[in-house]
Design a protein around this motif. Structure first.
Motif, PDB file in Angstrom:
ATOM      1  N   ILE A  29     -32.775  15.387  46.885  1.00 20.82           N
ATOM      2  CA  ILE A  29     -31.957  15.147  48.090  1.00 20.82           C
ATOM      3  C   ILE A  29     -32.803  14.455  49.158  1.00 20.82           C
ATOM      4  CG2 ILE A  29     -30.697  16.245  49.999  1.00 20.82           C
ATOM      5  CD1 ILE A  29     -29.919  18.477  47.972  1.00 20.82           C
ATOM      6  N   PHE A  32     -33.351  10.774  48.094  1.00 19.40           N
ATOM      7  CA  PHE A  32     -32.230   9.843  48.267  1.00 19.40           C
ATOM      8  C   PHE A  32     -31.832   9.722  49.729  1.00 19.40           C
ATOM      9  CE2 PHE A  32     -28.934  13.283  47.386  1.00 19.40           C
ATOM     10  CZ  PHE A  32     -28.152  13.066  48.506  1.00 19.40           C
ATOM     11  N   ALA A  33     -32.051  10.776  50.537  1.00 21.50           N
ATOM     12  CA  ALA A  33     -31.735  10.666  51.971  1.00 21.50           C
ATOM     13  C   ALA A  33     -32.603   9.582  52.608  1.00 21.50           C
ATOM     14  CB  ALA A  33     -31.930  11.999  52.680  1.00 21.50           C
ATOM     15  N   VAL A  34     -33.903   9.585  52.289  1.00 23.51           N
ATOM     16  CA  VAL A  34     -34.803   8.570  52.853  1.00 23.51           C
ATOM     17  C   VAL A  34     -34.479   7.191  52.268  1.00 23.51           C
ATOM     18  CG1 VAL A  34     -37.202   7.795  53.000  1.00 23.51           C
ATOM     19  CG2 VAL A  34     -36.643  10.207  53.365  1.00 23.51           C
ATOM     20  N   ILE A  36     -31.649   6.010  50.695  1.00 22.12           N
ATOM     21  CA  ILE A  36     -30.327   5.484  51.054  1.00 22.12           C
ATOM     22  C   ILE A  36     -30.195   5.373  52.575  1.00 22.12           C
ATOM     23  CG2 ILE A  36     -27.825   5.840  50.862  1.00 22.12           C
ATOM     24  CD1 ILE A  36     -28.311   7.134  48.159  1.00 22.12           C
ATOM     25  N   GLY A  37     -30.786   6.309  53.319  1.00 24.60           N
ATOM     26  CA  GLY A  37     -30.738   6.225  54.788  1.00 24.60           C
ATOM     27  C   GLY A  37     -31.352   4.925  55.300  1.00 24.60           C
ATOM     28  N   THR A  38     -32.500   4.544  54.725  1.00 26.87           N
ATOM     29  CA  THR A  38     -33.153   3.306  55.187  1.00 26.87           C
ATOM     30  C   THR A  38     -32.390   2.063  54.728  1.00 26.87           C
ATOM     31  OG1 THR A  38     -34.637   3.486  53.280  1.00 26.87           O
ATOM     32  CG2 THR A  38     -35.488   4.273  55.386  1.00 26.87           C
ATOM     33  N   THR A  40     -29.180   2.007  54.394  1.00 29.50           N
ATOM     34  CA  THR A  40     -28.027   1.983  55.302  1.00 29.50           C
ATOM     35  C   THR A  40     -28.394   1.328  56.638  1.00 29.50           C
ATOM     36  OG1 THR A  40     -27.250   4.025  54.297  1.00 29.50           O
ATOM     37  CG2 THR A  40     -26.234   3.411  56.369  1.00 29.50           C
ATOM     38  N   MET A  41     -29.634   1.530  57.099  1.00 29.57           N
ATOM     39  CA  MET A  41     -30.065   0.891  58.352  1.00 29.57           C
ATOM     40  C   MET A  41     -29.953  -0.632  58.228  1.00 29.57           C
ATOM     41  SD  MET A  41     -33.327   3.348  59.211  1.00 29.57           S
ATOM     42  CE  MET A  41     -34.092   2.255  60.405  1.00 29.57           C
ATOM     43  N   ALA A 138     -22.907   5.007  47.895  1.00 30.17           N
ATOM     44  CA  ALA A 138     -21.999   6.158  48.020  1.00 30.17           C
ATOM     45  C   ALA A 138     -21.500   6.580  46.638  1.00 30.17           C
ATOM     46  CB  ALA A 138     -20.837   5.817  48.948  1.00 30.17           C
ATOM     47  N   ILE A 141     -24.004   8.839  44.975  1.00 30.04           N
ATOM     48  CA  ILE A 141     -23.981  10.217  45.486  1.00 30.04           C
ATOM     49  C   ILE A 141     -22.762  10.966  44.949  1.00 30.04           C
ATOM     50  CG2 ILE A 141     -23.841  11.656  47.560  1.00 30.04           C
ATOM     51  CD1 ILE A 141     -25.349   9.505  49.080  1.00 30.04           C
ATOM     52  N   PHE A 142     -21.591  10.334  45.012  1.00 31.02           N
ATOM     53  CA  PHE A 142     -20.373  10.986  44.516  1.00 31.02           C
ATOM     54  C   PHE A 142     -20.500  11.289  43.023  1.00 31.02           C
ATOM     55  CE2 PHE A 142     -16.706  11.231  47.479  1.00 31.02           C
ATOM     56  CZ  PHE A 142     -17.359  10.845  48.638  1.00 31.02           C
ATOM     57  N   ILE A 145     -22.727  14.382  42.490  1.00 32.62           N
ATOM     58  CA  ILE A 145     -22.113  15.674  42.807  1.00 32.62           C
ATOM     59  C   ILE A 145     -21.063  16.049  41.755  1.00 32.62           C
ATOM     60  CG2 ILE A 145     -20.580  16.848  44.451  1.00 32.62           C
ATOM     61  CD1 ILE A 145     -23.466  16.702  45.385  1.00 32.62           C
ATOM     62  N   PHE A 146     -20.298  15.060  41.316  1.00 34.78           N
ATOM     63  CA  PHE A 146     -19.204  15.374  40.381  1.00 34.78           C
ATOM     64  C   PHE A 146     -19.706  15.785  38.997  1.00 34.78           C
ATOM     65  CE2 PHE A 146     -14.847  15.011  41.803  1.00 34.78           C
ATOM     66  CZ  PHE A 146     -14.996  14.555  43.110  1.00 34.78           C
TER      67      PHE A 146
ATOM     68  N   SER B  30     -19.394  15.962  48.245  1.00 33.89           N
ATOM     69  CA  SER B  30     -19.996  14.624  48.155  1.00 33.89           C
ATOM     70  C   SER B  30     -20.144  13.997  49.536  1.00 33.89           C
ATOM     71  CB  SER B  30     -19.145  13.706  47.274  1.00 33.89           C
ATOM     72  OG  SER B  30     -19.064  14.212  45.966  1.00 33.89           O
ATOM     73  N   THR B  34     -23.292  12.646  51.391  1.00 30.45           N
ATOM     74  CA  THR B  34     -23.333  11.274  51.904  1.00 30.45           C
ATOM     75  C   THR B  34     -23.777  11.283  53.364  1.00 30.45           C
ATOM     76  OG1 THR B  34     -21.536  10.688  50.409  1.00 30.45           O
ATOM     77  CG2 THR B  34     -21.972   9.155  52.196  1.00 30.45           C
ATOM     78  N   MET B  36     -25.692  13.455  54.666  1.00 31.35           N
ATOM     79  CA  MET B  36     -27.130  13.725  54.645  1.00 31.35           C
ATOM     80  C   MET B  36     -27.920  12.450  54.399  1.00 31.35           C
ATOM     81  SD  MET B  36     -27.969  17.125  52.517  1.00 31.35           S
ATOM     82  CE  MET B  36     -26.578  18.208  52.460  1.00 31.35           C
ATOM     83  N   GLY B  37     -27.404  11.598  53.505  1.00 33.19           N
ATOM     84  CA  GLY B  37     -28.081  10.336  53.216  1.00 33.19           C
ATOM     85  C   GLY B  37     -28.175   9.491  54.474  1.00 33.19           C
ATOM     86  N   LEU B  38     -27.041   9.414  55.201  1.00 32.23           N
ATOM     87  CA  LEU B  38     -26.980   8.614  56.422  1.00 32.23           C
ATOM     88  C   LEU B  38     -27.823   9.255  57.514  1.00 32.23           C
ATOM     89  CD1 LEU B  38     -25.378   6.188  57.634  1.00 32.23           C
ATOM     90  CD2 LEU B  38     -23.670   7.814  58.367  1.00 32.23           C
ATOM     91  N   GLY B  41     -31.765  10.696  56.407  1.00 30.80           N
ATOM     92  CA  GLY B  41     -32.711   9.593  56.264  1.00 30.80           C
ATOM     93  C   GLY B  41     -33.066   9.001  57.609  1.00 30.80           C
ATOM     94  N   MET B  42     -32.044   8.865  58.486  1.00 33.45           N
ATOM     95  CA  MET B  42     -32.296   8.252  59.792  1.00 33.45           C
ATOM     96  C   MET B  42     -33.065   9.179  60.732  1.00 33.45           C
ATOM     97  SD  MET B  42     -28.850   6.119  60.454  1.00 33.45           S
ATOM     98  CE  MET B  42     -28.268   4.949  59.214  1.00 33.45           C
ATOM     99  N   MET B  45     -36.606   8.754  59.753  1.00 32.21           N
ATOM    100  CA  MET B  45     -37.159   7.483  60.218  1.00 32.21           C
ATOM    101  C   MET B  45     -37.437   7.523  61.718  1.00 32.21           C
ATOM    102  SD  MET B  45     -37.653   6.047  57.478  1.00 32.21           S
ATOM    103  CE  MET B  45     -38.386   4.522  58.036  1.00 32.21           C
TER     104      MET B  45
END
Lengths: 150, 174
Positions: A29, A32-34, A36-38, A40-41, A138, A141-142, A145-146, B30, B34, B36-38, B41-42, B45
């Motif tokens: 987790i 992927f947060a780091v 996908i978060g980056t 997304t930026m 996305a 991630i979906f 989870i599924f 999910s 999602t 959490m990803g957004l 991650g931010m 950062m």
């Protein structure tokens, strides 16, 4: 698939140690947060809705090592989690969907997404690239989870 | 809280609908991830920028202010979905010690936000400062520790089972 037929999952430390599996999940987790978060930026910049003071190219370059580190952590812990029950995962429709989306997302990220972000004036193609990127990640991630629900 | 109240929350028709649906529960879960990803991650950062580790070519204020609305969106999505997940299985989750740890961590996060309010509000000062002050770095380091603890406690919720009582595993998992 035959590779896993003779493999006894009961001996896998992930199944014998109470902590190993959830620790892998937490790191997965975090990774992927780091990652996908980056990404997304960069996407928000490509869509023209966020971080407008920076250029997409600067954001791509600045987030690059963090995206790579995050994805690497997720890609190390992912196969470990998979190893706890390979036959279940391989038969799981959601897992197959996730892996397909993941391969597409990674290829997209380091080809078209990168090219558009580093372009001098991306224009309309930037919006499209940002949207495709968001939808692909996305989906990953979906799909993940599924796996537990199909 | 009285157990009857917790059970009544879980028994509400929309909560039952979420719990019993093969699609709605995982979709909300999910979206929780999602978010959490957004958001997660931010946050990392932002905190790494304050620590002077990441995105050092970008002014602190650009990163902190630029990411703020998106972190808020991610937090709203994650927390909103989290509340729905909790509500739908309120009586099942209620005795879970990891849920309680997670709630305590949220209280600490609110305290953190209040204590370090000045750091995040006056980021323009940090742009002018030659080095990032220790107080800002402390805020960032504590933020990383708190949020990592939240994720860890959250994941552990799924692994706890009440002692003695036979449980339907499918109800507790995730």
């Amino acid at each position: 698939m035959a590779l896993f037929l003779a493999y006894d999952v009961a001996n896998n430390p992930l199944n014998t140690n109470e902590w190993a599996f959830p620790v892998c999940e937490v790191l997965h987790i975090l990774g992927f947060a780091v990652g996908i978060g980056t990404i997304t930026m960069v996407d928000l910049r490509l869509l023209g809705i966020g971080l407008k003071k920076e250029s997409a190219a600067d954001l791509w370059k600045g987030t690059f090592p963090w995206t790579l580190a995050g994805l690497a952590l997720a890609l190390i812990t992912g196969p470990l989690i998979f190893s706890s029950d390979p036959n279940m995962y391989l038969r799981n429709a959601s897992f197959r969907f996730k892996i397909t989306a993941l391969v597409l997302a990674i290829i997209f990220n380091y080809t078209i997404h990168r090219w558009v972000a580093l372009k001098k004036s991306p224009g309309g193609v930037a919006v499209l690239a940002g949207l495709i990127s968001l939808v692909l990640w996305a989906s990953v991630i979906f799909g993940g989870i599924f796996i537990a629900f199909v | 809280m009285p157990p009857e109240f917790i059970q009544a929350l879980q028994n509400m028709s929309f909560a039952t609908a979420i719990r019993e649906s093969a699609i709605v529960f995982p979709v909300i879960l999910s979206l929780h991830l999602t978010g959490m990803g957004l958001f997660g991650g931010m946050i990392l950062m932002t905190d790494l920028r304050l620590l002077g580790i990441s995105l050092t070519k970008h002014p602190v204020s650009d990163i902190v202010n630029g990411l703020r609305p998106w972190k808020h969106l991610g937090l709203t999505l994650t927390a909103g979905c989290g509340i729905l997940l909790l509500w739908s299985k309120a009586a099942i989750y209620y005795p879970n010690p990891y849920l309680r740890i997670k709630l305590v961590l949220f209280a600490l996060i609110i305290i953190h936000a209040l204590v370090f309010r000045s750091v995040y509000r006056n980021v323009a000062d940090l742009d002018r400062s030659p080095v990032i002050p220790g107080r800002a770095k402390l805020a960032a380091a504590l933020s990383i520790i708190l949020w990592l603890s939240v994720v860890t406690a959250g994941r552990w919720i799924g692994y706890w089972e009440p002692k003695g009582a036979p449980v339907n595993a499918a109800q507790v998992i995730n």
